[in-house]
Design a protein around this motif. Structure first.
Motif, mmCIF file in Angstrom:
data_model
loop_
_atom_site.group_PDB
_atom_site.id
_atom_site.type_symbol
_atom_site.label_atom_id
_atom_site.label_comp_id
_atom_site.label_asym_id
_atom_site.label_seq_id
_atom_site.Cartn_x
_atom_site.Cartn_y
_atom_site.Cartn_z
ATOM 1 N N ILE A 194 36.553 16.881 39.875
ATOM 2 C CA ILE A 194 35.975 17.862 40.800
ATOM 3 C C ILE A 194 37.029 18.907 41.174
ATOM 4 C CG2 ILE A 194 35.034 18.189 43.120
ATOM 5 C CD1 ILE A 194 33.700 15.411 42.794
ATOM 6 N N ALA A 195 38.261 18.451 41.420
ATOM 7 C CA ALA A 195 39.337 19.393 41.740
ATOM 8 C C ALA A 195 39.540 20.392 40.604
ATOM 9 C CB ALA A 195 40.639 18.629 42.011
ATOM 10 N N ARG A 196 39.519 19.911 39.380
ATOM 11 C CA ARG A 196 39.650 20.809 38.222
ATOM 12 C C ARG A 196 38.484 21.800 38.171
ATOM 13 N NH1 ARG A 196 39.193 17.605 32.902
ATOM 14 N NH2 ARG A 196 37.093 17.446 33.760
ATOM 15 N N ALA A 197 37.292 21.346 38.557
ATOM 16 C CA ALA A 197 36.107 22.209 38.506
ATOM 17 C C ALA A 197 36.154 23.314 39.545
ATOM 18 C CB ALA A 197 34.840 21.377 38.691
ATOM 19 N N VAL A 198 36.779 23.042 40.699
ATOM 20 C CA VAL A 198 36.720 24.018 41.797
ATOM 21 C C VAL A 198 38.005 24.808 41.967
ATOM 22 C CG1 VAL A 198 35.054 22.570 43.004
ATOM 23 C CG2 VAL A 198 37.477 22.387 43.607
ATOM 24 N N VAL A 199 39.034 24.510 41.179
ATOM 25 C CA VAL A 199 40.343 25.116 41.405
ATOM 26 C C VAL A 199 40.336 26.629 41.199
ATOM 27 C CG1 VAL A 199 41.276 24.852 39.051
ATOM 28 C CG2 VAL A 199 42.811 24.677 41.024
ATOM 29 N N THR A 200 39.404 27.139 40.417
ATOM 30 C CA THR A 200 39.305 28.589 40.204
ATOM 31 C C THR A 200 38.307 29.247 41.161
ATOM 32 O OG1 THR A 200 37.616 28.260 38.504
ATOM 33 C CG2 THR A 200 39.909 28.418 37.750
ATOM 34 N N HIS A 201 37.795 28.465 42.112
ATOM 35 C CA HIS A 201 36.785 28.960 43.059
ATOM 36 C C HIS A 201 35.590 29.567 42.317
ATOM 37 C CE1 HIS A 201 39.550 28.244 46.345
ATOM 38 N NE2 HIS A 201 40.469 28.921 45.700
ATOM 39 N N PRO A 202 34.928 28.762 41.472
ATOM 40 C CA PRO A 202 33.817 29.284 40.666
ATOM 41 C C PRO A 202 32.589 29.591 41.511
ATOM 42 C CG PRO A 202 33.910 26.907 40.457
ATOM 43 C CD PRO A 202 35.120 27.310 41.256
ATOM 44 N N ASN A 203 31.725 30.453 40.981
ATOM 45 C CA ASN A 203 30.464 30.756 41.650
ATOM 46 C C ASN A 203 29.490 29.583 41.578
ATOM 47 O OD1 ASN A 203 31.334 33.472 40.029
ATOM 48 N ND2 ASN A 203 30.755 33.889 42.129
ATOM 49 N N MET A 204 29.602 28.800 40.492
ATOM 50 C CA MET A 204 28.623 27.733 40.278
ATOM 51 C C MET A 204 29.320 26.496 39.707
ATOM 52 S SD MET A 204 24.961 27.921 38.306
ATOM 53 C CE MET A 204 25.634 28.473 36.740
ATOM 54 N N ILE A 205 28.926 25.328 40.217
ATOM 55 C CA ILE A 205 29.422 24.051 39.716
ATOM 56 C C ILE A 205 28.284 23.342 38.993
ATOM 57 C CG2 ILE A 205 30.359 21.790 40.345
ATOM 58 C CD1 ILE A 205 31.556 23.178 42.841
ATOM 59 N N LEU A 206 28.544 22.920 37.762
ATOM 60 C CA LEU A 206 27.581 22.178 36.955
ATOM 61 C C LEU A 206 28.090 20.749 36.794
ATOM 62 C CD1 LEU A 206 26.980 24.865 34.176
ATOM 63 C CD2 LEU A 206 25.673 24.511 36.284
ATOM 64 N N ALA A 207 27.318 19.789 37.267
ATOM 65 C CA ALA A 207 27.737 18.386 37.242
ATOM 66 C C ALA A 207 26.750 17.573 36.409
ATOM 67 C CB ALA A 207 27.819 17.831 38.659
ATOM 68 N N ASP A 208 27.250 16.926 35.368
ATOM 69 C CA ASP A 208 26.404 16.140 34.461
ATOM 70 C C ASP A 208 26.601 14.658 34.755
ATOM 71 O OD1 ASP A 208 24.760 15.298 32.457
ATOM 72 O OD2 ASP A 208 25.916 16.138 30.805
#
Length: 219
Positions: free
Chosen positions: A151-165
């Protein structure tokens, strides 16, 4: 935020054609948290992969902030790195690299300076309760800790959208609820989140659910 207009995705092997998605139309608003549900093979992961520009639809149009998402592979990679965070089912961490490296990986693609990377990674790791794990390797972590690193890797760039599979499928109940609380907190802070899941517990914390079956939206 995103819109699918009559999206289809099919695969052809010899003369046999299989539809993973069949004329899907849907909208996901900014700051929504949406569960994509359905049995295995229903098209959940395909839908996420098109939303994340990992796959290109066979027909139809995909809009992100009202703009069509089209382009070559380098353009799609730039879009992913600038706008999308991915949380995968089995963490997908690099086993021979430490936690710091795994979290920092998306920032390296942005050619950010070392001191900036260190500051951002430290801040994100602290917010997720893994600041004392940065020098450790994935095999030294629990399942819940591995998912927090993902999750930290997913949000570290402050993305507009998170996709979780299927982000909770490999976790026990305690770690599952911990991860769900983290995702909900991120949503409350403004992240748009799509979660592909079989788990009704996951769906209950979302704003709404979209039910797929055989590549069609059925609910």
């Amino acid at each position: 935020m995103i819109e699918f207009k009559n999206i289809s995705k099919y695969y052809r092997y010899k003369k046999i054609e299989t539809n993973a998605l069949d004329h899907i139309s849907l909208k996901i608003d900014k700051n929504e948290m949406v569960a994509i549900m359905g049995p295995s093979g229903s098209g959940k992961t395909t839908l996420l992969n098109i939303a994340g520009a990992l796959l290109t639809q066979s027909s139809g149009e995909y809009l992100f902030d009202h703009k069509p998402i089209v382009g070559n592979e380098s353009e799609m990679a730039r879009f992913r790195n600038n706008h999308i965070g991915f949380v995968l089912q089995h963490f997908a961490l690099i086993k021979n690299r430490n936690v710091f490296y795994n979290i920092a990986l998306p920032l390296k693609y942005q050619k950010m300076k070392k001191d900036q990377v260190e500051k951002i990674v430290s801040t994100v790791a602290e917010s997720l309760g893994i600041s004392n794990r940065l020098k450790m390797y994935p095999h030294m972590l629990s399942g819940g800790e591995c998912q927090r690193v993902a999750i930290a890797r997913a949000v570290v760039t402050h993305p507009n959208m998170i996709l979780a599979d299927e982000p909770t499928s490999s976790l026990d109940d305690d770690n599952k609820y911990e991860v769900l609380n983290i995702l909900k907190r991120l949503n409350n802070c403004g992240a748009t989140i799509l979660i592909a899941t079989h788990d009704n517990t996951v769906a209950q914390i979302c704003d709404r659910k979209i039910q797929l079956n055989n590549g069609h939206i059925v609910e």
